[in-house]
Write an enzyme that holds these catalytic residues in place. Sequence first.
Site, short mmCIF file in Angstrom:
data_model
loop_
_atom_site.label_atom_id
_atom_site.label_comp_id
_atom_site.label_asym_id
_atom_site.label_seq_id
_atom_site.Cartn_x
_atom_site.Cartn_y
_atom_site.Cartn_z
N CYS A 83 -12.38 -95.38 13.26
CA CYS A 83 -10.94 -95.12 13.33
C CYS A 83 -10.50 -94.10 12.27
O CYS A 83 -10.71 -92.91 12.43
CB CYS A 83 -10.16 -96.43 13.21
SG CYS A 83 -8.43 -96.28 13.72
N HIS B 156 -12.72 -99.74 17.59
CA HIS B 156 -13.08 -100.69 16.54
C HIS B 156 -14.20 -101.64 17.00
O HIS B 156 -13.94 -102.74 17.49
CB HIS B 156 -11.86 -101.51 16.12
CG HIS B 156 -10.87 -100.75 15.31
ND1 HIS B 156 -10.87 -100.76 13.94
CD2 HIS B 156 -9.86 -99.92 15.68
CE1 HIS B 156 -9.90 -100.00 13.48
NE2 HIS B 156 -9.27 -99.47 14.52
N GLU C 224 -15.98 -103.49 15.22
CA GLU C 224 -15.95 -104.74 14.44
C GLU C 224 -15.08 -105.81 15.08
O GLU C 224 -15.28 -107.01 14.85
CB GLU C 224 -15.50 -104.47 13.00
CG GLU C 224 -14.01 -104.31 12.79
CD GLU C 224 -13.46 -102.95 13.20
OE1 GLU C 224 -12.24 -102.73 13.07
OE2 GLU C 224 -14.25 -102.10 13.66
#
Length: 233
Positions: free
Chosen positions: A106, A210, A212
Amino acid sequence: MKPVIGITPLFDAVENENFLKPYCQLLIENGADPFPLPETTDRSIWDQALEKCDGFLFSGGLDLDPAFYHEKKSAFCGEINAQRDEMEVYAMQQVLDEDLPMFCICRGIQLLNVINGGTLYQDIPTEFQTKIHHQMDKPPYGRKQHEVTLTKDSLLFDWLKKADLSVNSRHHQAIKELGQNLSVTAVSEDQLIEGIFMPKKKFAVGVQWHPESFGGQTTQNQKMMQAFLANCQ
């Protein structure tokens, strides 16, 4: 031994909360030891981290100061953190100079682009015509928001063996002019750049979404992290 991965800080002063847990968990799930780094402009601390860590993960977060790509801050640019900007510009340049592996998420992909002379859309809704809502409003964030197309003969295409990928999306800024020495690996349906890498570096890869937030839920994100960590050995 497990690779040690330095993670740039992601602290929200308003919420008084550290948001590094998902990044740490993703690294742990893939066999690495996360090493969260402090928010500091003390270069000696970063120089020590460069010696200790096998690779670096540049996390998401606040907007990058447009001064770094020679623009004035618009009314729609978000909050910036001058200390983090100074810290990460120095750190990323050192990582590139020493050709250490890094994965950029990001804000991280945006910084990688700017470091290489590129520019950003300071605010997608006011600067770029699109029907895609790139900024998810509420959790859970580990869900599909839109599709990206992977560029053939790129790293992501080689790793994932597929042409399209469903991603989440939590950003109001994006790459505008691509920086030098960079190649595109993924674009969204509205043709915004969502993935880049530096072909001449050992491993300098960025994605706009993202991973994660998905954690171990998708094989695609696992493959990306495993490719990163394999280069950190």
